[in-house]
Enzyme design. Structure first.
Site, PDB file in Angstrom:
ATOM      1  N   ASN A   1       0.875  -1.175   0.000  1.00 30.29           N
ATOM      2  CA  ASN A   1       0.000   0.000   0.000  1.00 30.29           C
ATOM      3  C   ASN A   1       0.908   1.220   0.000  1.00 30.29           C
ATOM      4  O   ASN A   1       1.471   1.564   1.031  1.00 30.29           O
ATOM      5  CB  ASN A   1      -0.902  -0.016   1.247  1.00 30.29           C
ATOM      6  CG  ASN A   1      -1.717   1.261   1.359  1.00 30.29           C
ATOM      7  OD1 ASN A   1      -1.909   1.960   0.369  1.00 30.29           O
ATOM      8  ND2 ASN A   1      -2.180   1.563   2.562  1.00 30.29           N
ATOM      9  N   TRP A   2       1.028   1.807  -1.172  1.00 32.40           N
ATOM     10  CA  TRP A   2       1.969   2.930  -1.293  1.00 32.40           C
ATOM     11  C   TRP A   2       1.446   4.207  -0.627  1.00 32.40           C
ATOM     12  O   TRP A   2       2.192   5.183  -0.505  1.00 32.40           O
ATOM     13  CB  TRP A   2       2.247   3.220  -2.764  1.00 32.40           C
ATOM     14  CG  TRP A   2       3.072   2.188  -3.478  1.00 32.40           C
ATOM     15  CD1 TRP A   2       3.408   0.934  -3.039  1.00 32.40           C
ATOM     16  CD2 TRP A   2       3.666   2.333  -4.763  1.00 32.40           C
ATOM     17  NE1 TRP A   2       4.174   0.291  -3.979  1.00 32.40           N
ATOM     18  CE2 TRP A   2       4.343   1.118  -5.055  1.00 32.40           C
ATOM     19  CE3 TRP A   2       3.695   3.354  -5.725  1.00 32.40           C
ATOM     20  CZ2 TRP A   2       5.038   0.911  -6.246  1.00 32.40           C
ATOM     21  CZ3 TRP A   2       4.373   3.146  -6.910  1.00 32.40           C
ATOM     22  CH2 TRP A   2       5.048   1.936  -7.161  1.00 32.40           C
ATOM     23  N   LYS A   3       0.163   4.220  -0.273  1.00 31.94           N
ATOM     24  CA  LYS A   3      -0.458   5.427   0.298  1.00 31.94           C
ATOM     25  C   LYS A   3      -0.232   6.614  -0.642  1.00 31.94           C
ATOM     26  O   LYS A   3      -0.198   6.417  -1.853  1.00 31.94           O
ATOM     27  CB  LYS A   3       0.066   5.707   1.712  1.00 31.94           C
ATOM     28  CG  LYS A   3       0.047   4.463   2.588  1.00 31.94           C
ATOM     29  CD  LYS A   3       0.264   4.762   4.036  1.00 31.94           C
ATOM     30  CE  LYS A   3       0.502   3.473   4.795  1.00 31.94           C
ATOM     31  NZ  LYS A   3       0.104   3.554   6.194  1.00 31.94           N
TER      32      LYS A   3
ATOM     33  N   HIS B   1      -9.508   1.116   4.576  1.00 27.58           N
ATOM     34  CA  HIS B   1      -8.240   1.315   5.290  1.00 27.58           C
ATOM     35  C   HIS B   1      -8.471   2.244   6.481  1.00 27.58           C
ATOM     36  O   HIS B   1      -9.271   3.179   6.402  1.00 27.58           O
ATOM     37  CB  HIS B   1      -7.198   1.910   4.339  1.00 27.58           C
ATOM     38  CG  HIS B   1      -5.818   1.855   4.906  1.00 27.58           C
ATOM     39  ND1 HIS B   1      -5.362   2.797   5.813  1.00 27.58           N
ATOM     40  CD2 HIS B   1      -4.820   0.971   4.737  1.00 27.58           C
ATOM     41  CE1 HIS B   1      -4.122   2.485   6.156  1.00 27.58           C
ATOM     42  NE2 HIS B   1      -3.765   1.383   5.522  1.00 27.58           N
TER      43      HIS B   1
ATOM     44  N   GLU C   1      -6.861   4.623   7.589  1.00 30.18           N
ATOM     45  CA  GLU C   1      -6.633   6.050   7.318  1.00 30.18           C
ATOM     46  C   GLU C   1      -7.853   6.678   6.649  1.00 30.18           C
ATOM     47  O   GLU C   1      -8.155   7.847   6.862  1.00 30.18           O
ATOM     48  CB  GLU C   1      -5.360   6.224   6.471  1.00 30.18           C
ATOM     49  CG  GLU C   1      -4.116   5.959   7.317  1.00 30.18           C
ATOM     50  CD  GLU C   1      -2.920   5.446   6.546  1.00 30.18           C
ATOM     51  OE1 GLU C   1      -2.896   5.540   5.303  1.00 30.18           O
ATOM     52  OE2 GLU C   1      -1.997   4.920   7.205  1.00 30.18           O
TER      53      GLU C   1
ATOM     54  N   GLU D   1      -5.700  -5.251  10.315  1.00 25.13           N
ATOM     55  CA  GLU D   1      -4.723  -4.196  10.566  1.00 25.13           C
ATOM     56  C   GLU D   1      -5.056  -3.474  11.869  1.00 25.13           C
ATOM     57  O   GLU D   1      -5.873  -2.537  11.869  1.00 25.13           O
ATOM     58  CB  GLU D   1      -4.762  -3.189   9.409  1.00 25.13           C
ATOM     59  CG  GLU D   1      -4.404  -3.797   8.058  1.00 25.13           C
ATOM     60  CD  GLU D   1      -3.739  -2.773   7.166  1.00 25.13           C
ATOM     61  OE1 GLU D   1      -2.629  -3.048   6.713  1.00 25.13           O
ATOM     62  OE2 GLU D   1      -4.291  -1.684   6.966  1.00 25.13           O
TER      63      GLU D   1
ATOM     64  N   GLY E   1       1.955   2.127  10.611  1.00 18.78           N
ATOM     65  CA  GLY E   1       2.871   3.257  10.468  1.00 18.78           C
ATOM     66  C   GLY E   1       3.502   3.711  11.773  1.00 18.78           C
ATOM     67  O   GLY E   1       4.101   4.778  11.836  1.00 18.78           O
TER      68      GLY E   1
ATOM     69  N   SER F   1       3.002  -2.283  10.286  1.00 17.98           N
ATOM     70  CA  SER F   1       4.453  -2.262  10.497  1.00 17.98           C
ATOM     71  C   SER F   1       5.115  -3.611  10.217  1.00 17.98           C
ATOM     72  O   SER F   1       6.091  -3.974  10.873  1.00 17.98           O
ATOM     73  CB  SER F   1       4.788  -1.762  11.905  1.00 17.98           C
ATOM     74  OG  SER F   1       4.293  -0.447  12.092  1.00 17.98           O
TER      75      SER F   1
ATOM     76  N   GLY G   1       4.882   1.113   4.766  1.00 15.44           N
ATOM     77  CA  GLY G   1       6.249   1.619   4.670  1.00 15.44           C
ATOM     78  C   GLY G   1       7.226   0.708   3.942  1.00 15.44           C
ATOM     79  O   GLY G   1       7.992   1.162   3.077  1.00 15.44           O
TER      80      GLY G   1
HETATM   81  C1  PEP Z   1      -0.889  -0.023   5.722  1.00 13.46           C
HETATM   82  O1  PEP Z   1      -0.783   1.060   5.173  1.00 13.46           O
HETATM   83  O2  PEP Z   1      -1.870  -0.746   5.504  1.00 13.46           O
HETATM   84  C2  PEP Z   1       0.164  -0.428   6.658  1.00 13.46           C
HETATM   85  C3  PEP Z   1       0.064  -1.584   7.269  1.00 13.46           C
HETATM   86  O3  PEP Z   1       1.193   0.453   6.841  1.00 13.46           O
HETATM   87  P1  PEP Z   1       2.589   0.135   7.617  1.00 13.46           P
HETATM   88  O4  PEP Z   1       3.100  -1.172   7.062  1.00 13.46           O
HETATM   89  O5  PEP Z   1       3.459   1.292   7.257  1.00 13.46           O
HETATM   90  O6  PEP Z   1       2.272   0.033   9.044  1.00 13.46           O
END
Ligand code: PEP
Length: 255
Positions: A13-15, A98, A100, A170, A176, A216, A238
């Site tokens: 997931n590049w966000k 998600h 976010e 998640e 993050g 993460s 990330g």
């Molecule tokens: C995500 O964006 O779904 C995610 C799990 O981010 P990260 O790996 O940076 O925690």
């Protein structure tokens, strides 16, 4: 069902990262490292990079996903993108719900359900995100929260349609933040989600469903998480932005 019979998927997931030239460079670096992966490989890129990603990944084992879609087919929804617009471009996956989006853009379980149904109806595979906040975990209501999010999200989907859903567990406190759920915490909730799917559909549907962990996940902690019985890959933020990190995750999920 044996974990080995399910498809593990590593989805990046590049966000809101990467301009088009940066996206091109990253995809070009990913293609050779993904080539021998036996797990599914997906990159969920910003809308502006979808066309580049679809073009560059043609003929490779990398599938392209978007990070959201609207629930209506077309109309006066300024700033939104429909599921049909995505499939027409050759996009195969979409992230829905998600944290976010829930946290910053007013996404609710009900809109997650509407988007999920629209995406599946358009022929997309959905990476459906569920997860509890830290205070919900501390209150001991992780299962209630994640169970409700899952049940509402798939409301109205038939047993045939549920085959197009991947659930990403998640925990919001791990996204993050550098804080990962322990292997046991992640396994416990992924197993719980599988049980919810079994009750709603069938054991066969639950056994066949890919359930990822996200939060993460990185080259150091991936191996432990990915060997758990109910964790079939990961949704990666990330660590999906560097080809060398993503390569380690693909290798761990391909074992
Ligand atoms: C995500 O964006 O779904 C995610 C799990 O981010 P990260 O790996 O940076 O925690």
């Amino acid at each position: 069902m044996n974990k080995k019979l399910r498809q593990a998927i590593i989805a990046g997931n590049w966000k809101m990262n990467k301009t088009r030239p940066e996206a091109k460079a990253l995809i070009e670096a990913l293609i050779p490292v993904a080539k021998n992966a036996t797990c599914g490989v997906v990159i969920c890129v910003p809308f502006t990079n979808l066309e580049t990603a679809v073009e560059l990944t043609k003929g490779t084992n990398i599938k392209v996903g978007a990070q959201n879609c609207h629930f209506e087919k077309s109309g006066a929804f300024t700033g939104e993108i429909s599921a049909d617009m995505l499939t027409e471009m050759g996009v195969e996956y979409v992230v829905i719900g998600h944290s976010e989006r829930r946290q910053y853009f007013g996404e609710t379980d009900v809109t997650v359900n509407k988007r999920t149904k629209a995406a599946v109806a358009a022929g997309l595979k959905v990476l459906l995100c569920v997860g509890e906040l830290l205070e919900e975990r501390e209150q001991g209501i992780t299962e209630e929260i994640v169970g409700l999010q899952t049940k509402v999200a798939v409301m109205g989907l038939t047993a045939d349609e549920i085959k197009n859903i991947v659930i990403a567990y998640e925990p919001v406190w791990a996204i993050g933040t550098g804080k990962t759920a322990t292997d046991e915490q992640a396994e416990e909730v992924c197993a719980y989600i599988r049980g919810v799917v079994e009750k709603l559909y069938s054991k066969a549907d639950a056994d066949a469903m890919t359930i990822q962990y996200g939060g993460s996940m990185n080259p150091k902690n991936a191996a432990g998480l990915l060997t758990k019985e109910n964790i079939d890959g990961g949704l990666i933020g990330g660590a999906s932005l560097k080809a060398e990190d993503f390569a380690v995750l693909l290798e761990a999920a391909s074992k």
